[in-house]
Design a protein around this motif. Structure first.
Motif, PDB file in Angstrom:
ATOM      1  N   MET A   1      66.031  29.680 -56.187  1.00 51.59           N
ATOM      2  CA  MET A   1      66.394  29.312 -57.569  1.00 51.59           C
ATOM      3  C   MET A   1      65.781  30.099 -58.974  1.00 51.59           C
ATOM      4  O   MET A   1      65.045  30.035 -58.653  1.00 51.59           O
ATOM      5  CB  MET A   1      66.410  28.045 -57.502  1.00 51.59           C
ATOM      6  N   GLY A 114      69.653  23.810 -60.754  1.00 50.09           N
ATOM      7  CA  GLY A 114      69.658  24.206 -61.416  1.00 50.09           C
ATOM      8  C   GLY A 114      68.932  22.277 -62.462  1.00 50.09           C
ATOM      9  O   GLY A 114      68.255  23.080 -63.818  1.00 50.09           O
ATOM     10  N   SER A 117      64.401  21.561 -62.281  1.00 50.98           N
ATOM     11  CA  SER A 117      63.848  22.495 -62.791  1.00 50.98           C
ATOM     12  C   SER A 117      62.318  21.628 -63.243  1.00 50.98           C
ATOM     13  O   SER A 117      62.717  21.138 -64.684  1.00 50.98           O
ATOM     14  CB  SER A 117      64.598  23.482 -63.760  1.00 50.98           C
ATOM     15  N   TYR A 506      70.996  28.104 -65.982  1.00 49.82           N
ATOM     16  CA  TYR A 506      71.869  27.629 -66.362  1.00 49.82           C
ATOM     17  C   TYR A 506      70.871  26.018 -66.412  1.00 49.82           C
ATOM     18  O   TYR A 506      70.370  25.206 -67.455  1.00 49.82           O
ATOM     19  CB  TYR A 506      72.206  27.271 -64.812  1.00 49.82           C
ATOM     20  N   ASP A 507      69.377  26.399 -66.435  1.00 45.22           N
ATOM     21  CA  ASP A 507      68.376  25.216 -66.694  1.00 45.22           C
ATOM     22  C   ASP A 507      68.684  25.686 -68.266  1.00 45.22           C
ATOM     23  O   ASP A 507      68.129  24.402 -67.743  1.00 45.22           O
ATOM     24  CB  ASP A 507      67.128  24.971 -65.349  1.00 45.22           C
TER      25      ASP A 507
END
Length: 579
Positions: A1, A114, A117, A506-507
Motif C-alpha cells: 500500500m 487507502g 493512510s 488513491y489516498d
C-alpha cells in the motif's frame, strides 16, 4: 500500500536530513501515470521542504535536489533515486510494489484500501452534520434540488469513509410566507378529490394560481398574511392543513430519494424552530444587537464600522420571523443536541451571503463554534430538459434517463440475459447524471447534455459502470481460479505496473477531496483507472494463460474492481455487476 512506501522513503529522508519522518510524509506524492512510460513512483518537491524549513531557503533549487539525491542511496525498498527540475524521484523495487499493493486484496481488506493512510492524520475526527437537499414541502421535487442532494450525499459518504460519525440531515422548507400563500390558496382553489389523486401536482397548481392572483389582488395577499399568522399562533385548523401538506410531501420525497440511493438520518425543518426563533430574538434584544429599522423591521447591524450600512433583517414589521431567524435557532439547537465538531451546509451559490450573515450573527451572539460551520456552494445546471420541453420535476429526469439508457442497452446482446434490465438502466442512468455533474468544479454552472452523458465511450458514468461490470464478469467467469497467494514476478509488465502506480494515488485523492469537498478529484481518478483497466483487458488475458499467470492477473483485476467499486460508492453511485 502507498503508506508502506511513503513511510519507508520518509525514514530514508529522515536519516539523511536529521528531521522527523512526519516532516516528509505529506510532501511525498505519487507520480501520475504517463501512457506506456516507465516512471518513478514518488516525487518530492524540494520547494516544499524549503517552505517547511527542512532545507535552507536560499540557493539553487535544482542544485539542492541533485545534492540530496546523491545522499540517498538505493536499498531494499527503493531501487533508484534521481533528481529532476527541483524534484527528487523515487522508484521502488517493482516486485515489492506488486506484492505490497495487492496484499490487502487477499486478506478481505478490500473495503479499507487507502483509508488507513497517514495522510489523514491531520483531519479532525468527530461528528459531522451535513445538511443537504432541503426542498420546500408542498412542491414536487424540483430538478434544481438534484445538485444539493447528490453533492451532500457525496460529502456525507466521504466523511463517513474517513471515520467520522456523520449525521445526514434534510432541512425542509416547511414554514414561512409561502405557506400563508398556499394555505389561503387552498381555501380558495383547492379540490380535495384532485388532492387525493395526485397531491403534489395539485398543490403545485394551487401555488402557481394563488401566486398569480396575489400579484394584483391585495385581498389575496392579506389572506396569505393572515393564514401564516394563524400558523405562527398554532391555530388548529391552519396547523392541521399544514401538517397534511408536510406528511404527504415527505412520503413522496422518500420515494425519489430511494431511486437516487440517498438516505437521511434526520428530517428536520424550519417549523421545528419557530419557538426557538422567538428566543433568538429575545437573546439578540438582551445583548443590544437587535435594532428597529425605519420600516419597523427588526435588524442586526453587520457593518464593520457599526454604521448600519450592512444590516440583516430578522423580524418583519408584523413581528413574524424570517428564514434566517429560524436558521440561527436551528444552528444553536443542533449544536446543543448533536455536539457536532463541524456542520456543512450544501446549497447553491446564490445563498453565499445568507450563510456569511448567519455565521457572523452566531459569532456576534458569542457562539465561537460558528467557525466550524461551512457552506459548500454550487453553480446552476443549464438546459436540463426532457423530450417534452423544459423540465421542472426530478422524477421526469430520472424516468427519461432510465428510458434512454434502456434504449441504448437494448442494442447489446448481454441486456437480454439480465434479470432486471429496467433496474440496471435506472442505476446506470443515475450514475451518468452524477458523473456529468461532478466532473467540473462545483462552483461552476454546467450545460446538461443527454447524449454526451449517456455515451458508453468517453469519460462518463456509463463508462465507469461498464468497466466495473466487465471486471465482475471476468471474476465470475474464473471463479475458483483465484488463489490466496500469487507470484508478484508475473505482474511486471508496464500495463500491470501502471495500474498499481495509479492506485498509489488513491489516498492522496481522497485527502484532496476531504480538504476542498470537491468530487472532481475522485471522478478523475476513477475514470483514469477505467482507461488503464481497458488497456490491461487487451494486453493481459486471463483465458488461455497458465494457471500461475491467470491467478496473478485475476488478483490485479480484482484489486482494480474493488477500488473502482469503493470509489463509486463514496460518490453515491451503486456499482452494477452486469450490463
Amino acid at each position: 500500500m502507498a503508506c508502506f512506501f511513503r513511510r519507508r522513503i520518509a525514514a530514508k529522508l529522515s536519516r539523511a536530513l536529521q528531521q522527523p519522518e512526519e516532516a516528509f510524509i505529506p510532501a511525498l506524492t505519487a507520480v501520475p501515470v504517463m501512457k506506456k512510460q516507465q516512471s518513478a513512483d514518488f516525487k518530492l518537491a524540494v520547494g516544499t521542504l524549503r517552505v517547511g524549513g527542512v532545507l535552507p531557503s536560499g540557493g539553487d533549487v535544482q542544485l539542492q535536489a541533485e545534492t540530496l539525491a546523491t545522499q540517498l542511496k538505493p536499498d531494499s525498498v527503493v531501487e533508484d533515486v534521481s533528481a529532476g527540475r527541483g524534484l527528487i524521484n523515487f522508484k521502488v523495487h517493482r516486485q515489492l510494489l506488486v506484492q505490497k499493493m495487492l496484499e490487502p486484496f487477499g486478506k478481505g481488506e478490500d473495503h479499507r484500501f487507502g483509508l488507513n493512510s497517514e495522510l489523514f492524520n491531520h483531519l479532525k475526527q468527530g461528528t459531522t452534520l451535513v445538511e443537504y437537499s432541503s426542498p420546500n414541502i408542498a412542491k414536487k421535487f424540483h430538478a434544481g434540488h438534484l445538485r444539493s442532494t447528490i453533492i451532500g450525499n457525496f460529502i456525507a459518504n466521504l466523511k463517513q469513509a474517513l471515520g467520522n460519525n456523520v449525521i445526514r440531515m434534510n432541512y425542509l422548507g416547511d414554514w414561512g410566507m409561502q405557506f400563508g400563500l398556499l394555505g389561503a390558496g387552498f381555501g380558495r382553489f383547492g379540490n380535495l378529490e384532485k388532492f387525493k389523486q395526485n397531491p403534489l401536482q395539485h398543490l403545485f397548481e394551487v401555488y402557481v394560481r394563488v401566486n398569480k392572483e396575489a400579484e394584483h389582488n391585495e385581498e389575496m395577499k392579506q389572506a396569505a398574511r393572515d393564514f401564516f399568522r394563524q400558523l405562527e399562533q398554532h391555530e388548529s385548523s391552519a396547523v392541521s392543513l399544514w401538517q397534511q401538506f408536510r406528511e404527504i410531501t415527505v412520503k413522496e420525497y422518500r420515494h425519489v430519494y430511494k431511486r437516487l440511493g440517498v438516505h437521511f438520518d434526520v428530517y428536520s425543518g424550519e417549523s421545528f424552530h419557530q419557538d426557538q426563533a422567538r428566543e433568538v430574538v429575545q437573546q439578540l434584544q438582551s445583548r443590544g444587537l437587535l435594532k428597529t429599522s425605519e420600516k419597523g423591521t427588526g435588524v442586526v447591524d453587520l457593518s464593520p464600522d457599526g454604521d448600519m450600512s450592512s444590516v440583516c433583517t430578522l423580524l418583519r414589521s408584523d413581528g413574524t420571523t424570517l428564514y434566517i431567524t429560524r436558521d440561527i435557532a436551528a444552528a444553536i439547537s443542533r449544536k446543543e443536541k448533536y455536539q457536532f465538531d463541524e456542520m456543512i451546509y450544501v446549497t447553491d451559490k446564490s445563498q453565499e451571503n445568507h450563510f456569511s450573515q448567519l455565521f457572523q450573527i452566531l459569532l456576534n451572539m458569542g457562539h465561537s463554534w460558528s467557525d466550524r460551520c461551512r457552506h459548500v456552494s454550487f453553480g446552476l445546471v443549464r438546459g436540463m430538459k426532457t423530450r417534452t420541453g423544459d423540465v421542472v420535476f426530478l422524477e421526469d429526469v430520472l424516468d427519461e434517463a432510465r428510458a434512454r439508457m434502456l434504449r441504448n442497452m437494448g442494442q447489446s446482446n448481454t441486456t437480454k440475459e439480465m434479470d432486471n434490465p429496467e433496474d440496471t438502466a435506472e442505476t446506470v442512468g443515475i450514475s451518468a447524471l452524477i458523473v456529468q455533474d461532478f466532473k467540473g468544479p462545483l462552483q461552476s454552472d454546467y450545460k446538461f447534455d443527454w447524449d454526451r452523458m449517456l455515451q458508453a465511450q468517453g469519460d462518463t458514468g456509463v463508462f465507469l459502470q461498464y468497466t466495473h461490470a466487465r471486471l465482475r464478469s471476468l471474476i465470475r467467469r474464473n471463479e475458483g481460479a483465484e488463489a490466496a497467494t500469487f507470484d508478484p514476478s508475473l505482474l511486471l509488465e508496464q500495463t500491470s505496473i501502471g495500474i498499481l502506480q495509479h492506485l498509489l494515488r488513491y489516498d492522496e485523492v481522497l485527502n484532496q477531496s476531504a480538504q476542498d469537498l470537491q468530487p472532481k478529484h475522485l471522478i478523475s481518478f476513477l475514470l483514469k483507472l477505467c482507461h488503464l483497466v481497458a488497456s490491461a483487458h487487451r494486453e493481459l488475458p486471463v483465458k488461455g494463460s497458465s494457471q500461475d499467470v491467470a491467478q496473478a492477473r485475476l488478483r490485479l483485476f480484482s484489486a482494480a474492481g474493488s477500488v473502482l467499486s469503493n470509489g463509486m460508492r463514496i460518490l453515491g453511485i451503486t456499482p452494477v455487476h452486469k450490463m
